[in-house]
Scaffold this motif. Sequence first.
Motif, PDB file in Angstrom:
ATOM      1  N   THR A 130       0.815  -1.211   0.000  1.00 38.30           N
ATOM      2  CA  THR A 130       0.000   0.000   0.000  1.00 38.30           C
ATOM      3  C   THR A 130       0.851   1.265   0.000  1.00 38.30           C
ATOM      4  OG1 THR A 130      -1.808  -1.113   1.127  1.00 38.30           O
ATOM      5  CG2 THR A 130      -1.762   1.277   1.289  1.00 38.30           C
ATOM      6  N   HIS A 131       1.957   1.244   0.726  1.00 38.16           N
ATOM      7  CA  HIS A 131       2.849   2.398   0.770  1.00 38.16           C
ATOM      8  C   HIS A 131       4.157   2.168   0.017  1.00 38.16           C
ATOM      9  CE1 HIS A 131       0.832   4.298   4.580  1.00 38.16           C
ATOM     10  NE2 HIS A 131       0.083   4.380   3.482  1.00 38.16           N
ATOM     11  N   GLY A 132       4.238   1.063  -0.705  1.00 39.44           N
ATOM     12  CA  GLY A 132       5.404   0.813  -1.536  1.00 39.44           C
ATOM     13  C   GLY A 132       6.693   0.609  -0.773  1.00 39.44           C
ATOM     14  N   HIS A 133       6.621  -0.068   0.377  1.00 37.74           N
ATOM     15  CA  HIS A 133       7.829  -0.320   1.173  1.00 37.74           C
ATOM     16  C   HIS A 133       8.572  -1.524   0.592  1.00 37.74           C
ATOM     17  CE1 HIS A 133       6.686   2.736   3.955  1.00 37.74           C
ATOM     18  NE2 HIS A 133       5.602   2.109   4.363  1.00 37.74           N
ATOM     19  N   LEU A 134       9.520  -1.240  -0.278  1.00 37.78           N
ATOM     20  CA  LEU A 134      10.162  -2.293  -1.058  1.00 37.78           C
ATOM     21  C   LEU A 134      10.938  -3.288  -0.191  1.00 37.78           C
ATOM     22  CD1 LEU A 134      11.498  -0.220  -4.103  1.00 37.78           C
ATOM     23  CD2 LEU A 134       9.296  -1.365  -3.829  1.00 37.78           C
ATOM     24  N   GLU A 135      11.696  -2.797   0.780  1.00 39.65           N
ATOM     25  CA  GLU A 135      12.482  -3.706   1.623  1.00 39.65           C
ATOM     26  C   GLU A 135      11.574  -4.646   2.401  1.00 39.65           C
ATOM     27  OE1 GLU A 135      15.398  -1.979   4.139  1.00 39.65           O
ATOM     28  OE2 GLU A 135      16.324  -0.786   2.561  1.00 39.65           O
ATOM     29  N   VAL A 136      10.497  -4.117   2.916  1.00 42.74           N
ATOM     30  CA  VAL A 136       9.554  -4.950   3.673  1.00 42.74           C
ATOM     31  C   VAL A 136       8.888  -5.960   2.744  1.00 42.74           C
ATOM     32  CG1 VAL A 136       7.431  -4.964   5.032  1.00 42.74           C
ATOM     33  CG2 VAL A 136       9.145  -3.187   5.421  1.00 42.74           C
ATOM     34  N   MET A 137       8.485  -5.515   1.567  1.00 38.34           N
ATOM     35  CA  MET A 137       7.862  -6.433   0.610  1.00 38.34           C
ATOM     36  C   MET A 137       8.805  -7.574   0.251  1.00 38.34           C
ATOM     37  SD  MET A 137       6.116  -3.527  -1.838  1.00 38.34           S
ATOM     38  CE  MET A 137       5.524  -4.690  -3.083  1.00 38.34           C
ATOM     39  N   ALA A 138      10.061  -7.228  -0.032  1.00 34.50           N
ATOM     40  CA  ALA A 138      11.053  -8.255  -0.388  1.00 34.50           C
ATOM     41  C   ALA A 138      11.279  -9.221   0.772  1.00 34.50           C
ATOM     42  CB  ALA A 138      12.358  -7.591  -0.803  1.00 34.50           C
ATOM     43  N   LEU A 139      11.309  -8.683   1.992  1.00 31.57           N
ATOM     44  CA  LEU A 139      11.513  -9.523   3.174  1.00 31.57           C
ATOM     45  C   LEU A 139      10.351 -10.480   3.378  1.00 31.57           C
ATOM     46  CD1 LEU A 139      13.255 -10.125   5.660  1.00 31.57           C
ATOM     47  CD2 LEU A 139      12.091  -8.247   6.836  1.00 31.57           C
ATOM     48  N   LEU A 140       9.139  -9.990   3.211  1.00 39.76           N
ATOM     49  CA  LEU A 140       7.964 -10.854   3.352  1.00 39.76           C
ATOM     50  C   LEU A 140       7.951 -11.948   2.291  1.00 39.76           C
ATOM     51  CD1 LEU A 140       5.295  -8.096   4.092  1.00 39.76           C
ATOM     52  CD2 LEU A 140       6.109  -9.823   5.712  1.00 39.76           C
ATOM     53  N   LEU A 141       8.282 -11.579   1.060  1.00 36.56           N
ATOM     54  CA  LEU A 141       8.323 -12.583  -0.014  1.00 36.56           C
ATOM     55  C   LEU A 141       9.425 -13.612   0.234  1.00 36.56           C
ATOM     56  CD1 LEU A 141       7.731 -10.235  -3.077  1.00 36.56           C
ATOM     57  CD2 LEU A 141       6.157 -11.989  -2.217  1.00 36.56           C
ATOM     58  N   GLU A 142      10.532 -13.136   0.780  1.00 33.36           N
ATOM     59  CA  GLU A 142      11.633 -14.044   1.123  1.00 33.36           C
ATOM     60  C   GLU A 142      11.181 -15.079   2.151  1.00 33.36           C
ATOM     61  OE1 GLU A 142      15.842 -13.692   3.579  1.00 33.36           O
ATOM     62  OE2 GLU A 142      15.136 -11.967   2.417  1.00 33.36           O
ATOM     63  N   HIS A 143      10.238 -14.691   2.991  1.00 37.17           N
ATOM     64  CA  HIS A 143       9.716 -15.609   4.008  1.00 37.17           C
ATOM     65  C   HIS A 143       8.373 -16.216   3.577  1.00 37.17           C
ATOM     66  CE1 HIS A 143      12.815 -13.670   6.464  1.00 37.17           C
ATOM     67  NE2 HIS A 143      12.756 -14.764   7.189  1.00 37.17           N
ATOM     68  N   HIS A 144       8.225 -16.347   2.257  1.00 35.23           N
ATOM     69  CA  HIS A 144       7.142 -17.126   1.653  1.00 35.23           C
ATOM     70  C   HIS A 144       5.757 -16.495   1.792  1.00 35.23           C
ATOM     71  CE1 HIS A 144      10.328 -20.050   1.415  1.00 35.23           C
ATOM     72  NE2 HIS A 144      10.423 -20.088   2.727  1.00 35.23           N
ATOM     73  N   ALA A 145       5.713 -15.162   1.799  1.00 30.63           N
ATOM     74  CA  ALA A 145       4.411 -14.502   1.736  1.00 30.63           C
ATOM     75  C   ALA A 145       3.732 -14.871   0.426  1.00 30.63           C
ATOM     76  CB  ALA A 145       4.582 -12.989   1.835  1.00 30.63           C
ATOM     77  N   PHE A 146       2.447 -15.189   0.475  1.00 31.85           N
ATOM     78  CA  PHE A 146       1.696 -15.545  -0.730  1.00 31.85           C
ATOM     79  C   PHE A 146       1.494 -14.282  -1.558  1.00 31.85           C
ATOM     80  CE2 PHE A 146      -2.618 -16.844  -2.591  1.00 31.85           C
ATOM     81  CZ  PHE A 146      -2.008 -17.384  -3.712  1.00 31.85           C
ATOM     82  N   ILE A 147       2.080 -14.254  -2.729  1.00 36.87           N
ATOM     83  CA  ILE A 147       2.117 -13.026  -3.517  1.00 36.87           C
ATOM     84  C   ILE A 147       0.742 -12.604  -4.024  1.00 36.87           C
ATOM     85  CG2 ILE A 147       2.560 -14.097  -5.779  1.00 36.87           C
ATOM     86  CD1 ILE A 147       4.666 -11.825  -6.199  1.00 36.87           C
ATOM     87  N   ASP A 148      -0.151 -13.556  -4.230  1.00 38.46           N
ATOM     88  CA  ASP A 148      -1.496 -13.241  -4.725  1.00 38.46           C
ATOM     89  C   ASP A 148      -2.553 -13.399  -3.631  1.00 38.46           C
ATOM     90  OD1 ASP A 148      -0.692 -12.661  -7.386  1.00 38.46           O
ATOM     91  OD2 ASP A 148      -0.554 -14.805  -7.811  1.00 38.46           O
ATOM     92  N   ALA A 149      -2.168 -13.099  -2.400  1.00 36.65           N
ATOM     93  CA  ALA A 149      -3.132 -13.178  -1.284  1.00 36.65           C
ATOM     94  C   ALA A 149      -4.352 -12.317  -1.588  1.00 36.65           C
ATOM     95  CB  ALA A 149      -2.459 -12.708  -0.002  1.00 36.65           C
ATOM     96  N   GLU A 150      -5.520 -12.844  -1.273  1.00 37.12           N
ATOM     97  CA  GLU A 150      -6.767 -12.122  -1.548  1.00 37.12           C
ATOM     98  C   GLU A 150      -7.406 -11.629  -0.247  1.00 37.12           C
ATOM     99  OE1 GLU A 150      -9.345 -13.698  -4.835  1.00 37.12           O
ATOM    100  OE2 GLU A 150      -8.128 -15.491  -4.503  1.00 37.12           O
ATOM    101  N   SER A 151      -7.755 -10.360  -0.241  1.00 39.62           N
ATOM    102  CA  SER A 151      -8.490  -9.792   0.890  1.00 39.62           C
ATOM    103  C   SER A 151      -9.923 -10.332   0.861  1.00 39.62           C
ATOM    104  CB  SER A 151      -8.507  -8.273   0.780  1.00 39.62           C
ATOM    105  OG  SER A 151      -9.437  -7.867  -0.216  1.00 39.62           O
ATOM    106  N   PRO A 152     -10.746  -9.998   1.855  1.00 39.10           N
ATOM    107  CA  PRO A 152     -12.134 -10.476   1.834  1.00 39.10           C
ATOM    108  C   PRO A 152     -12.902 -10.084   0.576  1.00 39.10           C
ATOM    109  CG  PRO A 152     -11.573  -9.728   4.026  1.00 39.10           C
ATOM    110  CD  PRO A 152     -10.410  -9.375   3.153  1.00 39.10           C
TER     111      PRO A 152
END
Length: 219
Positions: A130-152
């Motif tokens: 939402t705020h374009g925090h690239l380092e955080v996004m990369a870190l979450l993806l590195e720890h297997h965050a589901f890239i296409d997670a769907e909100s409600p």
Amino acid sequence: MRNYLKFIIYLTVVLGIFPARAGSYEDFFTAIKRDDAATVQSLLQRGFDPDARSPDGQSGLYLALREPSLKVARVLVDWPRLNVESRNQSDESPLMMAALKGHTDLVRRLIARDAHVNKPGWAPLHYAATHGHLEVMALLLEHHAFIDAESPNGTTPLMMAAMYGTPEAVKLLLDAGADVNMKNQLGMSAWDFAMKANRRDSAELISQHVRTKRPAGRW
């Protein structure tokens, strides 16, 4: 007479404890507001509940991350008896708030404490995008965050990046394999989100990505 004395002693103990607890409660949330890590540390060492909720139902760590009061947040994250998955009425976790605010170090610490990178509904990656925090996004993806997670309502992190984030956040997700063809419950794709927000740079990145995935001569 003995029963009367016992009752007096009981009242003395109870009336002594309740004001002390009330005072500690006030001190805890005041210290969070002021980023007074020493006071929070002292209260925790004296047995104060690290998961105590504010009057509006927020955990101390969530509030510290939101302020931000980062010295207090570090004390709380490192406190062994803290529940790092304590969520508010909107099902938001401390990790989600850390991701929204771009606190990379605290995101890392929370993940090390087994905070949930993936959860049903809105997820930390949505918030980071939402705020374009690239380092955080990369870190979450590195720890297997589901890239296409769907909100409600079916919104994905790519849609959030396209509408509210930055072109760099959109590119990071595209390069990591985000699905550009997904649509939310209103039938809107990430490209639609970008166009609705007049984010033409992000819309063009998505269009270019789609073109590279289609056979030559088809678009």
